[in-house]
Design an enzyme around this catalytic site. Sequence first.
Site, PDB file in Angstrom:
ATOM      1  N   LYS A  32     -17.691 -20.170   7.143  1.00 38.42           N
ATOM      2  CA  LYS A  32     -18.992 -20.474   6.513  1.00 38.42           C
ATOM      3  C   LYS A  32     -18.878 -21.791   5.734  1.00 38.42           C
ATOM      4  O   LYS A  32     -19.709 -22.671   5.856  1.00 38.42           O
ATOM      5  CB  LYS A  32     -19.362 -19.359   5.550  1.00 38.42           C
ATOM      6  CG  LYS A  32     -20.442 -19.712   4.542  1.00 38.42           C
ATOM      7  CD  LYS A  32     -20.802 -18.567   3.623  1.00 38.42           C
ATOM      8  CE  LYS A  32     -19.894 -18.410   2.443  1.00 38.42           C
ATOM      9  NZ  LYS A  32     -20.134 -19.286   1.302  1.00 38.42           N
ATOM     10  N   ASN A  33     -17.774 -21.933   4.956  1.00 35.94           N
ATOM     11  CA  ASN A  33     -17.672 -23.097   4.059  1.00 35.94           C
ATOM     12  C   ASN A  33     -17.263 -24.369   4.777  1.00 35.94           C
ATOM     13  O   ASN A  33     -17.228 -25.436   4.172  1.00 35.94           O
ATOM     14  CB  ASN A  33     -16.711 -22.777   2.912  1.00 35.94           C
ATOM     15  CG  ASN A  33     -17.321 -21.746   1.976  1.00 35.94           C
ATOM     16  OD1 ASN A  33     -18.504 -21.406   2.101  1.00 35.94           O
ATOM     17  ND2 ASN A  33     -16.522 -21.219   1.078  1.00 35.94           N
ATOM     18  N   CYS A 127     -25.608 -19.292 -10.415  1.00 38.05           N
ATOM     19  CA  CYS A 127     -25.437 -18.107  -9.555  1.00 38.05           C
ATOM     20  C   CYS A 127     -24.556 -17.129 -10.349  1.00 38.05           C
ATOM     21  O   CYS A 127     -24.137 -17.404 -11.459  1.00 38.05           O
ATOM     22  CB  CYS A 127     -24.798 -18.492  -8.235  1.00 38.05           C
ATOM     23  SG  CYS A 127     -23.068 -18.829  -8.397  1.00 38.05           S
ATOM     24  N   ARG A 132     -22.261 -23.553 -12.206  1.00 36.25           N
ATOM     25  CA  ARG A 132     -22.060 -24.329 -10.978  1.00 36.25           C
ATOM     26  C   ARG A 132     -23.000 -25.545 -10.902  1.00 36.25           C
ATOM     27  O   ARG A 132     -23.816 -25.674 -10.017  1.00 36.25           O
ATOM     28  CB  ARG A 132     -22.206 -23.440  -9.750  1.00 36.25           C
ATOM     29  CG  ARG A 132     -21.155 -22.345  -9.785  1.00 36.25           C
ATOM     30  CD  ARG A 132     -21.196 -21.456  -8.600  1.00 36.25           C
ATOM     31  NE  ARG A 132     -20.696 -22.167  -7.420  1.00 36.25           N
ATOM     32  CZ  ARG A 132     -20.801 -21.633  -6.199  1.00 36.25           C
ATOM     33  NH1 ARG A 132     -21.405 -20.484  -6.041  1.00 36.25           N
ATOM     34  NH2 ARG A 132     -20.345 -22.274  -5.155  1.00 36.25           N
ATOM     35  N   ASP A 316     -11.570 -17.929  -3.936  1.00 37.48           N
ATOM     36  CA  ASP A 316     -12.362 -17.047  -3.063  1.00 37.48           C
ATOM     37  C   ASP A 316     -11.579 -15.821  -2.611  1.00 37.48           C
ATOM     38  O   ASP A 316     -12.135 -14.950  -1.960  1.00 37.48           O
ATOM     39  CB  ASP A 316     -12.870 -17.801  -1.830  1.00 37.48           C
ATOM     40  CG  ASP A 316     -13.925 -18.805  -2.199  1.00 37.48           C
ATOM     41  OD1 ASP A 316     -14.291 -19.630  -1.350  1.00 37.48           O
ATOM     42  OD2 ASP A 316     -14.378 -18.789  -3.363  1.00 37.48           O
ATOM     43  N   ARG A 408     -23.571 -12.570   3.431  1.00 35.10           N
ATOM     44  CA  ARG A 408     -23.607 -14.039   3.349  1.00 35.10           C
ATOM     45  C   ARG A 408     -22.306 -14.648   3.842  1.00 35.10           C
ATOM     46  O   ARG A 408     -22.261 -15.814   4.203  1.00 35.10           O
ATOM     47  CB  ARG A 408     -23.829 -14.476   1.894  1.00 35.10           C
ATOM     48  CG  ARG A 408     -25.101 -13.918   1.307  1.00 35.10           C
ATOM     49  CD  ARG A 408     -25.406 -14.521  -0.023  1.00 35.10           C
ATOM     50  NE  ARG A 408     -25.364 -15.983   0.061  1.00 35.10           N
ATOM     51  CZ  ARG A 408     -25.694 -16.751  -0.960  1.00 35.10           C
ATOM     52  NH1 ARG A 408     -26.045 -16.207  -2.108  1.00 35.10           N
ATOM     53  NH2 ARG A 408     -25.666 -18.052  -0.849  1.00 35.10           N
TER      54      ARG A 408
HETATM   55  C1  EPZ Z   1     -17.088 -24.336  -2.856  1.00 28.51           C
HETATM   56  O1  EPZ Z   1     -18.090 -24.215  -3.839  1.00 28.51           O
HETATM   57  C2  EPZ Z   1     -17.190 -23.085  -2.002  1.00 28.51           C
HETATM   58  N1  EPZ Z   1     -18.515 -23.041  -1.359  1.00 28.51           N
HETATM   59  C3  EPZ Z   1     -16.986 -21.852  -2.880  1.00 28.51           C
HETATM   60  O2  EPZ Z   1     -17.023 -20.714  -2.033  1.00 28.51           O
HETATM   61  C4  EPZ Z   1     -15.596 -21.967  -3.518  1.00 28.51           C
HETATM   62  O3  EPZ Z   1     -15.404 -20.866  -4.389  1.00 28.51           O
HETATM   63  C5  EPZ Z   1     -15.498 -23.265  -4.328  1.00 28.51           C
HETATM   64  O4  EPZ Z   1     -15.791 -24.396  -3.464  1.00 28.51           O
HETATM   65  C6  EPZ Z   1     -14.108 -23.482  -4.917  1.00 28.51           C
HETATM   66  O5  EPZ Z   1     -13.159 -23.480  -3.886  1.00 28.51           O
HETATM   67  C7  EPZ Z   1     -18.746 -23.846  -0.302  1.00 28.51           C
HETATM   68  O6  EPZ Z   1     -17.887 -24.583   0.143  1.00 28.51           O
HETATM   69  C8  EPZ Z   1     -20.120 -23.757   0.304  1.00 28.51           C
HETATM   70  P1  EPZ Z   1     -16.702 -26.589  -6.644  1.00 28.51           P
HETATM   71  P2  EPZ Z   1     -18.461 -25.484  -4.766  1.00 28.51           P
HETATM   72  O7  EPZ Z   1     -17.684 -27.713  -6.703  1.00 28.51           O
HETATM   73  O8  EPZ Z   1     -18.203 -26.730  -4.028  1.00 28.51           O
HETATM   74  C9  EPZ Z   1     -17.478 -27.077 -11.318  1.00 28.51           C
HETATM   75  C10 EPZ Z   1     -17.627 -18.532  -1.422  1.00 28.51           C
HETATM   76  O9  EPZ Z   1     -17.380 -17.439  -1.940  1.00 28.51           O
HETATM   77  N2  EPZ Z   1     -18.361 -28.192 -10.940  1.00 28.51           N
HETATM   78  O10 EPZ Z   1     -15.389 -26.814  -6.004  1.00 28.51           O
HETATM   79  O11 EPZ Z   1     -19.825 -25.240  -5.302  1.00 28.51           O
HETATM   80  C11 EPZ Z   1     -17.981 -25.739 -10.808  1.00 28.51           C
HETATM   81  O12 EPZ Z   1     -18.913 -25.194 -11.704  1.00 28.51           O
HETATM   82  C12 EPZ Z   1     -18.024 -19.709  -2.287  1.00 28.51           C
HETATM   83  O13 EPZ Z   1     -17.577 -18.768  -0.188  1.00 28.51           O
HETATM   84  C13 EPZ Z   1     -18.972 -28.935 -11.942  1.00 28.51           C
HETATM   85  O14 EPZ Z   1     -18.803 -28.657 -13.124  1.00 28.51           O
HETATM   86  O15 EPZ Z   1     -17.399 -25.334  -5.921  1.00 28.51           O
HETATM   87  C14 EPZ Z   1     -16.703 -24.934 -10.708  1.00 28.51           C
HETATM   88  O16 EPZ Z   1     -16.389 -24.414 -11.984  1.00 28.51           O
HETATM   89  C15 EPZ Z   1     -18.163 -19.315  -3.744  1.00 28.51           C
HETATM   90  N3  EPZ Z   1     -19.777 -29.975 -11.604  1.00 28.51           N
HETATM   91  C16 EPZ Z   1     -15.656 -25.974 -10.306  1.00 28.51           C
HETATM   92  O17 EPZ Z   1     -16.222 -27.250 -10.652  1.00 28.51           O
HETATM   93  C17 EPZ Z   1     -19.979 -30.344 -10.301  1.00 28.51           C
HETATM   94  O18 EPZ Z   1     -20.701 -31.326 -10.037  1.00 28.51           O
HETATM   95  C18 EPZ Z   1     -15.329 -25.997  -8.811  1.00 28.51           C
HETATM   96  O19 EPZ Z   1     -16.557 -26.005  -8.131  1.00 28.51           O
HETATM   97  C19 EPZ Z   1     -19.347 -29.564  -9.282  1.00 28.51           C
HETATM   98  C20 EPZ Z   1     -18.535 -28.512  -9.623  1.00 28.51           C
END
Ligand code: EPZ
Length: 442
Positions: A32-33, A127, A132, A316, A408
């Site tokens: 998915k990701n 969420c 996020r 994850d 999902r």
């Molecule tokens: C991706 O989410 C994945 N989703 C998530 O999978 C996964 O848990 C996550 O990466 C971490 O590996 C997809 O790829 C669609 P991040 P993403 O940006 O990109 C903070 C699942 O279960 N952050 O790496 O949204 C954020 O809040 C899902 O399949 C900011 O502060 O995660 C988090 O604490 C859940 N500002 C951390 O960074 C930003 O602009 C990492 O988030 C972006 C992120």
Amino acid sequence: MHAAVSVRDLMESIIIHGGKPLTGSVETSGAKNAALPLLAAAILADGPVIYSGIPHLKDITTMMTLIAHQGAEVTFDDQSRLHIDSRTADRPIAPYELVKTMRASALVLGPLLTRFGHAKVSLPGGCAIGARPIDMHLKGLEAMGAIITVEHGYIAADAPNGLHGARIVFDQVTVTGTENLMMAAVLAKGETVMENAAAEPEVVNLADSLRSLGAKIEGDGTHRIVIQGVERISGGEIAAIPDRIEAATYLAAGIITGGDVTVTNSVPQDLEAFLAQVRICGGVVETGEDWIRCAAPTRLQATDVSTMPHPGFPTDLQAQFMAMMCLADGTSTISETIFENRFMHVQELVRMGADIRLDGHLAIVRGVGKLSGAEVMATDLRASASLVLAGLAAEGETKISRVYHIDRGYERIEEKLRKLGANIERHSGSEQMIPQVLNFHG
Ligand code: EPZ
């Protein structure tokens, strides 16, 4: 995430009668990701993109709807391969009603902006697992010359002269932030360097795919990625990698039930941190070119885990691993360093007899002799998976409500688990609904 949830969704549940060791083999679906950014990448292509390895999941349908909404042609051929031709796209907009159901919709922002010079994308909203935000996505686009305003819940991004290359240093590793800015940089003028970039396999899959369409990208898979902007990229054929999180979830199902499971169509290298922990807990791990086998020890040993960006232990898999540790010998600690609220499964596991104490980002899991089936509620995608795992191991019946979360990220989960010997059924729950309400809500 305020996903649009129907009454039927709310009534649906999964019933599991646990206690049976799971054995056999199951095939992993496409990731998915990986698929989500790959679909968004079609916006950049000056020709049709043909996809393989795309899983049939709600989030994927949402992304296809979003891209079709922009005017692209989204079709399936007679081999049921997805085709996206975005040459007809002319509406760089991602509306709230679609974005609110899937925060990864923000992945269209970079491609729309670099292709059209302007874009309007609804803010994703938080969420269950945390706020996020996408501040790092927006900061990166501003560094590339975009003018970003946020009003009425929408991001309005403008780059009248197109985007230019920039040096972007991420404060913390962001997977979709890296992917969004990589796609923006592909058609920007000049060189973009991303430092502290995400090195996840899904990022490498995106870079490989963009290169096959004509993009110039180096360093993917490390924390420093360099992109040389090009005038255009062509259409072509791209494939999503197998879903490493789904694969590890089924391996965990074998381990937690004292069984022996093999997942095919999998990439062992993508799961090294997880498999290292399985070995530390006493599990047997065997791997091949495209398969992984895990067999449970007589008694799992406790261990300590901290979630980290790849190649560290994946956040994850934190909830699924915690379910396993509930039945380990001794006390485990699990530290969630990525998200601020990713322990929603803990209270539900405690309802099943687990002994877990929370101290901020740390979960202290004291192994117990057994778990007992109970009525529990899913709160987010991976929390749901941990409740399924606990139900498979528990004595008696477990009923999991709000299972729309699990759909999902897991394609045909009951079918795949039944193939491994699980006693698992999905109930619509509508039998409890009085007809008037059911008819009213449709
Ligand atoms: C991706 O989410 C994945 N989703 C998530 O999978 C996964 O848990 C996550 O990466 C971490 O590996 C997809 O790829 C669609 P991040 P993403 O940006 O990109 C903070 C699942 O279960 N952050 O790496 O949204 C954020 O809040 C899902 O399949 C900011 O502060 O995660 C988090 O604490 C859940 N500002 C951390 O960074 C930003 O602009 C990492 O988030 C972006 C992120």
